[in-house]
Motif scaffolding. Sequence first.
Motif, PDB file in Angstrom:
ATOM      1  N   PRO A  32      -1.487  -5.299   5.174  1.00 47.10           N
ATOM      2  CA  PRO A  32      -1.088  -4.579   6.377  1.00 47.10           C
ATOM      3  C   PRO A  32      -1.725  -3.189   6.401  1.00 47.10           C
ATOM      4  O   PRO A  32      -1.932  -2.588   5.337  1.00 47.10           O
ATOM      5  CB  PRO A  32       0.429  -4.471   6.266  1.00 47.10           C
ATOM      6  N   PRO A  33      -2.015  -2.669   7.589  1.00 44.70           N
ATOM      7  CA  PRO A  33      -2.631  -1.335   7.677  1.00 44.70           C
ATOM      8  C   PRO A  33      -1.823  -0.248   6.967  1.00 44.70           C
ATOM      9  O   PRO A  33      -2.401   0.660   6.359  1.00 44.70           O
ATOM     10  CB  PRO A  33      -2.703  -1.057   9.185  1.00 44.70           C
ATOM     11  N   GLN A  34      -0.494  -0.354   7.006  1.00 43.44           N
ATOM     12  CA  GLN A  34       0.334   0.651   6.336  1.00 43.44           C
ATOM     13  C   GLN A  34       0.131   0.618   4.824  1.00 43.44           C
ATOM     14  O   GLN A  34       0.154   1.663   4.178  1.00 43.44           O
ATOM     15  CB  GLN A  34       1.831   0.440   6.634  1.00 43.44           C
ATOM     16  N   LEU A  35      -0.073  -0.565   4.267  1.00 46.97           N
ATOM     17  CA  LEU A  35      -0.319  -0.664   2.830  1.00 46.97           C
ATOM     18  C   LEU A  35      -1.655  -0.017   2.483  1.00 46.97           C
ATOM     19  O   LEU A  35      -1.756   0.727   1.501  1.00 46.97           O
ATOM     20  CB  LEU A  35      -0.291  -2.118   2.366  1.00 46.97           C
ATOM     21  N   LEU A  54       5.011   3.809   2.836  1.00 45.17           N
ATOM     22  CA  LEU A  54       5.459   2.526   2.288  1.00 45.17           C
ATOM     23  C   LEU A  54       6.923   2.247   2.565  1.00 45.17           C
ATOM     24  O   LEU A  54       7.316   1.089   2.681  1.00 45.17           O
ATOM     25  CB  LEU A  54       5.210   2.474   0.784  1.00 45.17           C
ATOM     26  N   GLU A  55       7.726   3.284   2.679  1.00 44.08           N
ATOM     27  CA  GLU A  55       9.142   3.042   2.966  1.00 44.08           C
ATOM     28  C   GLU A  55       9.303   2.354   4.318  1.00 44.08           C
ATOM     29  O   GLU A  55      10.106   1.423   4.454  1.00 44.08           O
ATOM     30  CB  GLU A  55       9.950   4.333   2.937  1.00 44.08           C
ATOM     31  N   LEU A  56       8.534   2.767   5.292  1.00 53.04           N
ATOM     32  CA  LEU A  56       8.594   2.124   6.613  1.00 53.04           C
ATOM     33  C   LEU A  56       8.179   0.658   6.519  1.00 53.04           C
ATOM     34  O   LEU A  56       8.823  -0.219   7.103  1.00 53.04           O
ATOM     35  CB  LEU A  56       7.717   2.870   7.611  1.00 53.04           C
ATOM     36  N   LEU A  57       7.117   0.383   5.783  1.00 50.69           N
ATOM     37  CA  LEU A  57       6.647  -0.995   5.619  1.00 50.69           C
ATOM     38  C   LEU A  57       7.668  -1.817   4.837  1.00 50.69           C
ATOM     39  O   LEU A  57       8.012  -2.936   5.221  1.00 50.69           O
ATOM     40  CB  LEU A  57       5.292  -1.012   4.911  1.00 50.69           C
ATOM     41  N   TRP A  58       8.173  -1.261   3.758  1.00 52.25           N
ATOM     42  CA  TRP A  58       9.150  -1.956   2.910  1.00 52.25           C
ATOM     43  C   TRP A  58      10.384  -2.349   3.710  1.00 52.25           C
ATOM     44  O   TRP A  58      10.831  -3.498   3.657  1.00 52.25           O
ATOM     45  CB  TRP A  58       9.508  -1.050   1.740  1.00 52.25           C
ATOM     46  N   ILE A  72       5.626  -0.290  -5.697  1.00 56.37           N
ATOM     47  CA  ILE A  72       4.532   0.678  -5.528  1.00 56.37           C
ATOM     48  C   ILE A  72       5.101   2.003  -5.043  1.00 56.37           C
ATOM     49  O   ILE A  72       4.723   3.082  -5.516  1.00 56.37           O
ATOM     50  CB  ILE A  72       3.465   0.145  -4.558  1.00 56.37           C
ATOM     51  N   LEU A  73       6.032   1.922  -4.105  1.00 54.95           N
ATOM     52  CA  LEU A  73       6.691   3.111  -3.557  1.00 54.95           C
ATOM     53  C   LEU A  73       7.364   3.900  -4.678  1.00 54.95           C
ATOM     54  O   LEU A  73       7.223   5.126  -4.766  1.00 54.95           O
ATOM     55  CB  LEU A  73       7.717   2.634  -2.525  1.00 54.95           C
TER      56      LEU A  73
END
Length: 93
Positions: A32-35, A54-58, A72-73
């Motif tokens: 994903p682009p956020q990653l 990463l918090e938003l993606l997680w 990872i976060l």
Amino acid sequence: MAEPRATHPKLARALERLSAADLSAECAAAAPPQLLQAIEEFNAGQFFEQHETLELLWRATPGEIRHVYEGILQIGVGLHHLFKNRNYHGAVV
């Protein structure tokens, strides 16, 4: 001495779930682009920003792959505490 995960119930449960999960398809898919953004931030030493990205993606990701993002976060958070705040205790926790 006991194995660390044996003394931390949350970690033991997460490792158990991940060992049973088949992440091969999710890991083979395009990131994903956020990653990708979080990886760039991490590599640039922008650990707080990496955490925010990463918090938003997680939080938005279903399934077990979200625990990979969480790991990872957490590494980024530890490095933020260590290098930016000189907070060894916060880094370890």
